[in-house]
Design a protein around this motif. Sequence first.
Motif, PDB file in Angstrom:
ATOM      1  N   ALA A 312       5.239 -27.934 -22.436  1.00 24.31           N
ATOM      2  CA  ALA A 312       4.944 -26.753 -23.267  1.00 24.31           C
ATOM      3  C   ALA A 312       5.802 -25.552 -22.869  1.00 24.31           C
ATOM      4  CB  ALA A 312       3.451 -26.423 -23.222  1.00 24.31           C
ATOM      5  N   ARG A 316       8.502 -23.836 -25.457  1.00 28.06           N
ATOM      6  CA  ARG A 316       8.480 -22.409 -25.827  1.00 28.06           C
ATOM      7  C   ARG A 316       9.813 -21.751 -25.473  1.00 28.06           C
ATOM      8  NH1 ARG A 316       3.255 -22.622 -23.114  1.00 28.06           N
ATOM      9  NH2 ARG A 316       4.130 -21.358 -21.443  1.00 28.06           N
ATOM     10  N   LEU A 353       0.091 -26.838 -28.077  1.00 25.21           N
ATOM     11  CA  LEU A 353       1.500 -26.433 -28.058  1.00 25.21           C
ATOM     12  C   LEU A 353       1.952 -25.997 -29.463  1.00 25.21           C
ATOM     13  CD1 LEU A 353       4.319 -26.068 -26.908  1.00 25.21           C
ATOM     14  CD2 LEU A 353       4.628 -28.550 -26.944  1.00 25.21           C
ATOM     15  N   GLN A 356       0.864 -22.543 -30.017  1.00 28.46           N
ATOM     16  CA  GLN A 356       1.685 -21.588 -29.265  1.00 28.46           C
ATOM     17  C   GLN A 356       3.029 -21.355 -29.961  1.00 28.46           C
ATOM     18  OE1 GLN A 356       2.031 -23.413 -25.412  1.00 28.46           O
ATOM     19  NE2 GLN A 356      -0.085 -22.973 -24.841  1.00 28.46           N
ATOM     20  N   LEU A 357       3.634 -22.443 -30.423  1.00 26.03           N
ATOM     21  CA  LEU A 357       4.947 -22.305 -31.083  1.00 26.03           C
ATOM     22  C   LEU A 357       4.793 -21.494 -32.366  1.00 26.03           C
ATOM     23  CD1 LEU A 357       6.346 -25.936 -30.572  1.00 26.03           C
ATOM     24  CD2 LEU A 357       7.031 -23.862 -29.340  1.00 26.03           C
ATOM     25  N   LEU A 360       4.542 -17.904 -31.473  1.00 31.03           N
ATOM     26  CA  LEU A 360       5.765 -17.335 -30.898  1.00 31.03           C
ATOM     27  C   LEU A 360       6.880 -17.172 -31.936  1.00 31.03           C
ATOM     28  CD1 LEU A 360       7.565 -16.557 -28.436  1.00 31.03           C
ATOM     29  CD2 LEU A 360       7.940 -19.017 -28.049  1.00 31.03           C
TER      30      LEU A 360
END
Length: 380
Positions: A312, A316, A353, A356-357, A360
Amino acid sequence: MERSRLRTVPKTRSANGGAERLPGPPSSPPGVAVAVIAPEATESIVRRLVERLRSEGLDASVYDVGPGVIMLRGIRAAEVDDVLGGHAALERVFIPDTRYRLARREVMPGGSVVRIGDVPFGGERFAVIAGPCAVEGRGQILDAARLVRAVGAGVLRGGAFKPRTSPYDFQGLGMHGIELLVEARAETGLPFVSEVMSPGMVEPLYPHVDGYQVGARNMQNYDLLKALADVDKPVVLKRGPAATVEEWLLAAEYLLAGGNDRVILCERGIRAFNSTTRFTLDLASMALVKRETHLPVIVDPSHATGEPALIAPMARAALAAGADGVMLEVHPDPASALSDGFQALRPDELDELMRQLRALAPAVGRRMADGVEAPAESGR
Ligand code: PEP
Ligand code: MN
């Protein structure tokens, strides 16, 4: 399978044997110029241009690389403008100072976009390929495909032909594995990529796969690259663990020069002195290659790190550093995996994950390439 190509007519020489060349400064040795054809130029205009160059004694090759590219051999820098300057059929001309030519960013300054199925690699989107290392059976790959779709990743992966370090390790299900991937695509709508290991398998796989994967061990299998240059499906070209950036881009050049412009580069870690991670993720080279080439570049943090907890953060980092996507290994039950289970993400880890992506991406100027369940948008 055959594409319409701007193929070179057989090499000919001008009436005086090709000896006549435009005068150039003796100090600049003859080299190669790359000329990018204007998108609106018709094939006949391009042919006339090539004939004119030949009549001037210049040896021109024509490739259908995106908008079309002409390479001129035996030309001096000072001659480029004289011979080609202002020609309506040309968008730009440059003299490459690297051994790779068609991969150079000048060919397509805005960057090329390569699609696997409908999923774009390159441009402003960030795409995710996910799936198990190997197709192990019907239940396993269908479960994997369902979870890949559920988390919103756009492309399924799964090796049917596996290049294993030991001959005693699971070698993959072969064509049966490909049939199972086809079934997984039919159920989930996910396009898939799968590894091809030999030139002889390019044609048999062609009707089934949405994209070929060239594994790190095969990056310099030039017969394989030549066979893949002849098809019109995307190729994910992994970097060899000991390959320099130049060697990697020259491998891509084999595909481009042979007529396949659907090339996606994949940085998957190189071999360095440190053995606490499986390989060493060379993110700096990913960023350098993004700058130097027009090709989309993705990162495989699974093989690069070999450890779920490190995947992860490196995924990122890849997004933040400008990669066009990631390739991730996930398994419905990593403990039972027949290949690379130690590095496989669990389904919940992939889900986290992906969140999160998604969070971001806007901060670094990107949008996630939507998986099939996400609402359709125009312009994909
Ligand atoms: C794989 O993707 O499962 C694989 C074998 O990767 P690599 O070729 O990068 O080792
Ligand atoms: Mn693997």
